[in-house]
Scaffold this active site. Sequence first.
Site, short mmCIF file in Angstrom:
data_model
loop_
_atom_site.label_atom_id
_atom_site.label_comp_id
_atom_site.label_asym_id
_atom_site.label_seq_id
_atom_site.Cartn_x
_atom_site.Cartn_y
_atom_site.Cartn_z
N HIS A 114 66.91 19.55 26.34
CA HIS A 114 65.99 20.49 26.77
C HIS A 114 66.58 21.32 28.15
O HIS A 114 66.58 20.60 29.19
CB HIS A 114 64.68 20.25 26.82
CG HIS A 114 63.71 21.58 27.00
ND1 HIS A 114 62.82 21.32 28.10
CD2 HIS A 114 63.51 22.65 26.71
CE1 HIS A 114 62.14 22.46 28.50
NE2 HIS A 114 62.58 23.12 27.27
N HIS A 138 60.97 32.32 24.54
CA HIS A 138 60.98 31.83 23.06
C HIS A 138 60.47 32.49 21.80
O HIS A 138 60.71 32.21 20.92
CB HIS A 138 59.92 30.55 23.21
CG HIS A 138 60.35 29.49 24.10
ND1 HIS A 138 59.69 29.54 25.64
CD2 HIS A 138 60.86 28.49 24.30
CE1 HIS A 138 60.07 28.40 26.09
NE2 HIS A 138 60.60 27.83 25.62
N ARG A 214 53.77 33.18 44.87
CA ARG A 214 54.52 33.90 43.56
C ARG A 214 54.72 32.73 42.93
O ARG A 214 55.45 31.70 43.03
CB ARG A 214 55.75 34.37 44.00
CG ARG A 214 56.57 35.12 42.85
CD ARG A 214 55.91 35.85 41.95
NE ARG A 214 56.61 36.71 40.88
CZ ARG A 214 56.52 36.40 39.59
NH1 ARG A 214 55.39 35.51 39.41
NH2 ARG A 214 57.18 37.09 38.65
N CYS A 261 59.51 38.59 48.12
CA CYS A 261 59.70 38.76 46.69
C CYS A 261 60.29 39.96 46.38
O CYS A 261 60.10 41.14 47.05
CB CYS A 261 58.24 38.82 45.96
SG CYS A 261 58.28 39.21 44.04
N TYR A 395 65.60 38.89 38.10
CA TYR A 395 65.90 39.47 39.22
C TYR A 395 67.23 40.09 39.35
O TYR A 395 68.05 39.44 39.92
CB TYR A 395 65.75 38.36 40.39
CG TYR A 395 64.37 37.68 40.37
CD1 TYR A 395 63.35 38.30 41.04
CD2 TYR A 395 64.06 36.62 39.61
CE1 TYR A 395 62.17 37.71 41.16
CE2 TYR A 395 62.79 36.14 39.65
CZ TYR A 395 61.89 36.55 40.53
OH TYR A 395 60.58 36.23 40.56
#
Length: 557
Positions: A114, A138, A214, A261, A395
């Site tokens: 995974h 997903h 965040r 951010c 991003y």
Amino acid sequence: MPRLQSFFWNSCIHRQSKSPPLRLFSIHVGFRRFYSSCAVRSKLLKAGVCAAGGLAVTVAFSPAIYADAPSSTHSPESHRFRLSEVRQHGRDASTQWVTKGSKVYDITDWVAAHPGGDVILRAAGGPVDQYWNIFTIHKKKDVYDILEGFCIGDVDPRDLKDGQVPAEHVDDPFKNDPKRDARLLVLSDRPFNAETSEEDLKSFVTPNETFYVRHHMWVPEIQEAGHKLVVELNNGEEKGYTLDELKQKFPSVKILATLQCSGNRRRNMTEGSRATNGLQWGTGAISNAEWTGVRLRDVLADAGFPVNDTPDDVKHAHFVGAEAYGASIPIEKALDKLGDVLIAFEMNGKPLPLDHGYPMRIVVPGNVAARSVKWLNRIILSDEESPSQWQQRDYKCFGPNVGGNPDWDSAPAIQEMPVQSAITSLRDISAHSEQDRRLLQVYGLEEDSVAVEGYSFSGGGRRIVRVDVSANGGSSWHQAELLPDETRGAKAWAWTRWRWVLPRSQAGRIFVVKAVDEAYNTQPDHFEPHYNFRGNLASAWHRVSYMNRDSVNSYQT
């Protein structure tokens, strides 16, 4: 047979004909370590095996790297399981099961491979649905098709309510999140995201309690005593460090650094241009703190990496958090003696708060905060960027004409931040107040005035050299006073606060601010020319309406 093909043959990765869905029947436990080798990771990425983060992975098979495997012989539809039996296959059991909807899946063979690490085990023994609602990547057909390859049956109808697993059997991943300070301006509760208030933006060092938060997921439960940071070199060798070992073995370093951010002021872009995707941050998705830790460069050298002679096949340093978040930075930044990249364990002289990465995090000063990974548990040296969705998709910036389905590979991941500034306080000062008169005297004023304050910042450690302020929407300009706050670090990693005081009679209806850094970068005047649908790097002039000149403290951003 080449090593890569042999590995996939032995791992039983299988593709049938073009019409049936792709299925993944079993993957050997060794896959995760094999994948983490940077040389092999490069081949897998180029072959189309893309780890996107979360609780599953989209696998695109290449004809050169698949082999036949036997078809499933059991009929999942003939098996029914009680929820009590599913719960017996939790994270500590010999086999791990999950439910999705009303079906039951044995994911044991997938856990080691995974890409999000063992975060998948949070769902073991119960429903996975709530995690897929967080990791929305997903929700694609090929991921569902892969999951179906692990189906072993259905939840017994006696345990279902309206065809679904009842709520009381669904784990709440946010149940152990810490309590937060009421002064934070909350944008979302689950996951928790909140701005620093304008009042706390006035201080040079932001208090831990009101430092902006965040999160992409929950706050992981970590015990310092059992937590270990693993450094994986490009040759596959690993070395682990506990927090105590880091503190005892390496010199402690303190820096003052601002984290921002990429979505800071996104709301301003939405209001000044067009709709943007993502949390609508105001001016408070930015804060400044003193960070204490050890240099990443020192730790990599101790782990056996030649920091003064970087191998050609190492171009990035990956950081992985305990909750599955991942990101990377160029190796040049990671090793730069003046880059001040820290493995931090203290914030403003105290152990890292839970919301800010306890017990350790990476702090990458001058870069977007998305690269300062919290709850750090693994560092990987690689020839490729992090394959996580937060590096490959979220991003990035695109042109003003690009819509919500871009070619993600066409844009680089955000690293250093552009120059930024904002007004955080617009206050009337009365000549009739004894306290205010003292401030007026500093600026040689005797009449009622207006004090304007805010922050300015530029990425890459570039120093702010000037802040221009206008009281009439940008028709004329004045230079603000740059406040002489003490900084710490090889470069200007911390924001620069500024102040401007002017007679109230000269105040118009719109105040504006723009900053200039030492490279003479400055902010664009409007948002439309650098609009992007994600609303990242919103750095146009900050405009504040002075609503009523006859009303104290009346202004609107």
